[in-house]
Design a protein around this motif. Structure first.
Motif, short mmCIF file in Angstrom:
data_model
loop_
_atom_site.label_atom_id
_atom_site.label_comp_id
_atom_site.label_asym_id
_atom_site.label_seq_id
_atom_site.Cartn_x
_atom_site.Cartn_y
_atom_site.Cartn_z
N ILE A 117 0.83 -1.66 -0.28
CA ILE A 117 0.03 -0.16 -0.42
C ILE A 117 0.69 1.29 0.11
O ILE A 117 0.65 2.24 -0.41
N ASN A 118 1.80 1.22 0.83
CA ASN A 118 3.07 2.35 0.59
C ASN A 118 3.62 2.67 -0.55
O ASN A 118 3.98 4.07 -1.15
N THR A 119 3.47 1.52 -0.40
CA THR A 119 3.98 1.79 -2.54
C THR A 119 3.78 2.40 -3.36
O THR A 119 4.03 3.11 -4.48
N LEU A 120 2.13 1.71 -4.01
CA LEU A 120 1.61 2.14 -4.60
C LEU A 120 1.00 3.42 -4.37
O LEU A 120 0.75 5.07 -5.15
N MET A 121 1.01 4.17 -2.93
CA MET A 121 0.76 4.82 -2.12
C MET A 121 1.50 5.97 -1.92
O MET A 121 0.77 5.14 -0.85
N PRO A 122 1.97 6.32 -2.27
CA PRO A 122 3.72 6.70 -0.58
C PRO A 122 2.78 7.83 -0.13
O PRO A 122 2.32 8.33 -0.18
N GLY A 123 3.04 7.30 1.49
CA GLY A 123 2.97 8.16 2.44
C GLY A 123 1.29 7.76 3.32
O GLY A 123 0.34 7.94 3.58
N ALA A 124 0.62 7.46 2.27
CA ALA A 124 -0.61 6.75 3.08
C ALA A 124 -0.55 5.88 4.11
O ALA A 124 -1.41 5.92 5.07
N ILE A 125 0.36 4.96 4.39
CA ILE A 125 0.17 5.03 5.82
C ILE A 125 1.03 5.65 7.48
O ILE A 125 -0.19 5.89 8.07
N SER A 126 1.52 7.03 6.58
CA SER A 126 1.91 7.82 7.62
C SER A 126 0.58 8.58 7.77
O SER A 126 0.27 8.50 9.16
N ASN A 127 -0.33 8.45 6.92
CA ASN A 127 -1.62 9.43 6.98
C ASN A 127 -2.41 8.80 8.42
O ASN A 127 -3.07 9.19 8.55
N MET A 128 -2.91 8.08 7.59
CA MET A 128 -3.26 6.36 8.33
C MET A 128 -3.26 7.06 9.81
O MET A 128 -4.63 6.80 10.90
N ALA A 129 -1.74 6.68 9.91
CA ALA A 129 -2.07 6.69 11.63
C ALA A 129 -2.02 8.37 11.98
O ALA A 129 -2.08 8.24 13.32
N GLU A 130 -2.17 9.18 11.12
CA GLU A 130 -1.98 10.20 12.39
C GLU A 130 -3.49 10.45 12.86
O GLU A 130 -4.27 11.54 13.25
N SER A 131 -4.70 10.09 11.67
CA SER A 131 -5.70 9.99 12.49
C SER A 131 -5.92 8.83 14.10
O SER A 131 -6.37 7.35 13.17
#
Length: 310
Positions: free
Chosen positions: A267-281
């Protein structure tokens, strides 16, 4: 006596004294070198005892956790110091935290500590189980060797010492440790009981119980060992068949865990930063924790269902 004969005798005497002196000089040189090397070895051993790792080893052994961990390392057959293992776990945890913290999200860095520790201790447990299984597979041969030795009139401690020389590791190493303990004065029953504690299994329990009963009250040890050897051989084949049948299910459990961890990186490769953005909410963090818990529960459940006590 003529002067020529006297000169010849003096020359022979001088040669003999010279040869003797040269020999004494050589012997003295060798002894001095041995003493020097012995002193150097003692100095090296003293420096090693005073090294930080040696002090850490001594400190860890004083704790109950350290003594149990050292016993597990020896049972697993890992030639590694206690301090080296602890530092390796700490170093791997730090590397995993930094990598996952930067690659995915801070929450994964925190979880990585538990994952690395669980993974390393899981590997340690697996090595223990493999060594126990290898030892159990050698029990039929061990029973046959002990049976032949006792039939030849040898005492049980001598039979164990002979079996230690004939069998390969891990049985050979464990029996050598037991034989060495007996030679140093440990009672036979205590030494053989320690062997059962180091390599616990039903098969070794039966064999050790037979040896203990024979050492206490005597009996038909030869025929008992031969019957045990045949029984252990049958159990070994049964264990091998069961492990072959359950091998696919065990592989499925590890594949499931690998898919769970790999999905986050995908997921993080297909959408860079997606996991980090999810962890912020809050909602995204809950989803991450729930998915991690589900994959972990599935992994543990499959392992528990495929684990048989036989």
């Amino acid at each position: 006596m003529s002067l020529d004969v006297l000169a010849l005798l003096l020359a022979a005497l001088t040669l003999a004294i010279g040869v003797w002196g040269f020999r004494e000089w050589g012997v003295g040189t060798i002894e001095r070198r041995e003493l020097a090397s012995r002193g150097t070895l003692e100095e090296q051993l003293d420096r090693r005892r005073r090294s930080p790792l040696a002090r850490l080893d001594a400190l860890l052994r004083t704790a109950e956790f350290g003594s149990k961990l050292e016993r597990r390392l020896r049972t697993a057959g890992l030639e590694m110091k206690l301090s080296t293992f602890v530092l390796a776990v700490a170093g791997a945890s730090v590397v995993a935290v930094v990598f996952l913290w930067q690659a995915l999200a801070p929450i994964f860095g925190i979880v990585a500590i538990f994952g690395v520790v669980a993974g390393i201790f899981g590997y340690l447990k697996r090595q223990e189980e493999r060594r126990k299984e290898a030892f159990t597979a050698q029990l039929p041969e061990l029973a046959r060797v002990l049976s032949n030795a006792t039939q030849a009139g040898l005492a049980l401690p001598t039979a164990i010492d002979m079996a230690a020389e004939e069998l390969d590791d891990p049985a050979g190493a464990e029996l050598r440790y037991t034989a060495r303990s007996i030679q140093l004065g440990q009672p036979f029953e205590e030494a053989i009981t320690d062997l059962r504690d180091r390599m616990p299994s039903r098969e070794i329990g039966v064999l050790i119980s037979t040896l203990l009963v024979s050492s206490r009250s005597g009996g038909a040890l030869v025929s008992s060992l031969r019957n045990i050897s045949q029984t252990l051989e049958s159990r070994k084949e049964t264990r091998r068949e069961i492990k072959t049948i359950l091998g696919e299910s065990t592989s499925t459990a590890y594949a499931m865990l690998g898919m769970g961890v790999g999905s986050y990186f995908l997921i993080n490769t297909l959408m860079p930063g997606a996991i980090s953005n999810m962890a912020e909410s809050t909602a995204g963090l809950v989803i991450i924790l729930v998915t991690m818990a589900l994959f972990t529960i599935g992994f543990i459940a499959v392992l528990r269902m495929t684990k048989l006590d036989f």
